[in-house]
Design a protein around this motif. Structure first.
Motif, PDB file in Angstrom:
ATOM      1  N   SER A 226       0.820  -1.206   0.000  1.00  0.00           N
ATOM      2  CA  SER A 226       0.000   0.000   0.000  1.00  0.00           C
ATOM      3  C   SER A 226       0.861   1.266   0.000  1.00  0.00           C
ATOM      4  N   ALA A 230       1.209   4.186  -2.975  1.00  0.00           N
ATOM      5  CA  ALA A 230       1.110   5.634  -2.737  1.00  0.00           C
ATOM      6  C   ALA A 230       2.333   6.361  -3.293  1.00  0.00           C
ATOM      7  N   ASP A 261      -5.187   5.544   6.971  1.00  0.00           N
ATOM      8  CA  ASP A 261      -4.460   6.472   6.103  1.00  0.00           C
ATOM      9  C   ASP A 261      -3.872   5.771   4.885  1.00  0.00           C
ATOM     10  N   TYR A 262      -3.525   4.503   5.031  1.00  0.00           N
ATOM     11  CA  TYR A 262      -2.945   3.846   3.858  1.00  0.00           C
ATOM     12  C   TYR A 262      -3.904   2.868   3.181  1.00  0.00           C
ATOM     13  N   SER A 265     -10.255   6.036   1.803  1.00  0.00           N
ATOM     14  CA  SER A 265     -10.375   7.371   1.216  1.00  0.00           C
ATOM     15  C   SER A 265     -11.431   8.144   2.025  1.00  0.00           C
ATOM     16  N   TYR A 268      -6.339   8.585   2.477  1.00  0.00           N
ATOM     17  CA  TYR A 268      -5.189   8.288   1.636  1.00  0.00           C
ATOM     18  C   TYR A 268      -4.499   9.560   1.104  1.00  0.00           C
ATOM     19  N   LEU A 271      -2.069  10.705   3.495  1.00  0.00           N
ATOM     20  CA  LEU A 271      -0.838   9.905   3.404  1.00  0.00           C
ATOM     21  C   LEU A 271       0.097  10.478   2.339  1.00  0.00           C
TER      22      LEU A 271
END
Ligand code: SF4
Ligand code: SF4
Length: 542
Positions: A226, A230, A261-262, A265, A268, A271
């Motif tokens: 993940s 990102a 956070d990872y 939505s 994200y 992040l």
């Protein structure tokens, strides 16, 4: 796709609050479990993972809750133990003068009109049993002294209403005696837990956290994938490939943030902000696959659970040999860190008093816990001119800020988030004074209540917050509600969709990600959501 089930009444119906008092005395008014307004029970497999008492599958709608035979004795002994251990509980049981100052301060009472959602009466649900079992007047005079027996019906009432309190502490701000109903709720939940009455959306995250280090049950390779994803996405937006070290021994700083956070939505986008920021300042930091969660659902379960789940933060800081810990945008992590971590699992004398490696600022407020909040860290960078920011990149956002109950009311983080927002965004509007800062209104879904089956109560509880957002939406055209808590980022979007359509939800570091000018970046055409940036001519009248 909408998050609001079809079965939920329309806003114009739910917005009409029935303020009629019940005809019978509150003690004689039995609880009615109303669909949409209670939480499902925890599954036995998650209870078993945690060795919790009385694991079994059951439903609050069942007549028989499959309690242990000696459940009254268990609760009585549990209350006795807690009265001797927590002086605050004993004081809170005895000193309420029923002045009613707290009554209309709870968002659940405001949104439901149910008298048992007044903090004073919520506490009375427990206090009445305390009087019966632990006071002379209650033993002798019974109901005249406000005392009552602990029966199955009373226990069901506890379950319904103590899992209808988000432990937000707004009521405590207005109590002249400082009674903190959130603490009463916490201890009542502990008592319920002793006989196996817990809810799914607290116990499953606790079990996941215990097994894999995070609420979502993500395993190390999933976590790493993940973060890598990102990094790729940030490169597409900015042209810059950032490094995101994981489990790096000897890094200066350990960074811990909520797992949402990872994976979720709009978390994200926050992040992406962290990744861009840490790259730009050249921070020597690391993520951890073991301490892969900032949140702590133990806060909504028991003190014992808080301690178990929190322990990984210091354990991982020690294993990796970092100097101190930086915490992401999280609500209850912050309450646990500042209220409990130092005495439960510390002092962490193997860590150093946090000093920003970029500005040299010594975070004296974190001398004891060795943990700094990301808004303290970023606002310090901005104050010391360490970041190049272009706030016009956020000109498509007209922002307001929701003080998340835990970092704000519980810990006083009022100025730092606002300082960051004002520096990364040109259009910022405060909600009315009595709905922000210390008096902030809860999102209505914290403390493990943010599940779908409880949606009607969530929408009712979130009504005061939504009303304040609607005010700035109509007055200033606000179109984004910023917050710094993973629960808020999960629960405010349906609240806005229902009460204030046209307002998105985002994190503070999402707007940092947009505004931050990275060294060597390509010309940005979109924000981190992929939305086109406003052209200069469109922003003239902003
Ligand atoms: S404000 Fe405090 S003293 Fe007054 S009713 Fe509420 S809890 Fe009791
Ligand atoms: S802590 Fe919050 S949710 Fe609980 S009674 Fe007080 S105001 Fe209501």
């Amino acid at each position: 796709m909408s998050d609001i089930p079809e079965s939920i009444p329309k806003p114009e119906q739910l917005g009409v609050i029935d303020q009629q008092l019940p005809r019978s005395d509150w003690m004689d008014t039995p609880v009615v479990f109303k669909h949409g307004s209670y939480c499902y029970s925890a599954k036995s497999k998650f209870m078993s993972y945690l060795d919790l008492p009385n694991p079994r599958d059951w439903s609050p709608m069942d007549k028989d809750w499959k309690l242990p035979n000696d459940w009254q004795r268990i609760i009585h002994e549990g209350l006795r133990e807690r009265l001797s251990k927590y002086r605050s509980l004993k004081v809170f049981m005895d000193i309420c003068v029923r002045c009613g100052a707290c009554a209309d301060k709870c968002h659940f009472f405001i949104g439901s009109g149910d008298p048992k959602n007044m903090p004073v009466l919520r506490a009375e649900l427990l206090r009445s049993v305390y009087r019966k079992d632990f006071t002379t007047a209650g033993k002798i005079l019974g109901k005249i002294a406000g005392a009552r027996e602990l029966t199955v019906d009373v226990l069901k009432e506890w379950y319904y209403y103590f899992y209808q309190c988000t432990e937000c502490r707004r009521c405590s701000v207005f109590c002249p005696y400082g009674i903190d109903t959130a603490e009463i709720t916490m201890l009542a939940r502990e008592l319920l837990n002793l006989v196996g009455l817990n809810i799914g959306w607290t116990i499953e995250p606790c079990a996941n956290c215990f097994r894999t280090g995070n609420h979502l049950g993500i395993q190390p390779h999933g976590f790493a994938d993940s973060i890598e994803f990102a990094v790729d996405e940030l490169e597409e937006i900015t042209g810059i490939r950032v490094d995101a070290p994981i489990n790096k021994k000897g890094a200066e700083i350990l960074f811990i943030t909520p797992s949402a956070d990872y994976f979720a939505s709009p978390h994200y986008y926050t992040l992406l902000g962290y990744l861009a920021l840490f790259h730009e300042i050249g921070l020597d930091y690391t993520w951890s696959t073991f301490a892969s969660e900032g949140g702590n659902f133990g806060l909504f379960t028991s003190h014992e659970m808080i301690k178990r789940l929190n322990a990984k933060m210091y354990a991982e800081a020690k294993r990796l040999g970092v100097k101190w810990i930086l915490g992401g945008e999280c609500g209850h992590m912050w309450r646990v860190v500042h209220q409990y971590m130092d005495t439960m699992n510390g002092p962490a004398d193997f860590l150093q008093e946090p000093v920003s490696p970029i500005t040299g600022t010594r975070f004296e407020n974190a001398r004891s816990t060795k943990m700094v909040h990301i808004t303290e860290f970023t606002s310090d960078l901005i104050r010391n001119n360490k970041l190049k920011l272009d706030p016009s990149r956020n000109n498509h956002w007209r922002a307001t800020f929701h003080d998340s109950c835990n970092p704000a009311r519980a810990l006083g983080l009022f100025e730092e988030p606002r300082y960051v927002i004002r520096n990364v965004c040109n259009n910022f509007f405060e909600m009315p004074d009595n709905t922000i800062r210390e008096q902030t209104f809860c999102c209505g879904s914290g403390a493990g209540l943010g599940n779908d089956e409880n949606m009607e109560m969530r929408l009712r509880g979130g009504l005061p917050r939504a009303n304040a957002v609607r005010h700035v939406h109509e007055k200033h055209g606000v179109n984004i509600l910023l917050c710094m808590c993973a629960i808020d980022k999960a629960t405010l979007p349906p609240l806005m969709e229902y009460w204030v359509p046209g307002v998105e939800v985002g994190g503070i570091h999402e707007l940092v990600a947009n505004a931050l000018v990275l060294t060597g970046e390509k010309e940005r055409t979109t924000d981190v959501r992929g939305e086109p940036l406003m052209k200069e001519e469109d922003t003239k009248d902003v």
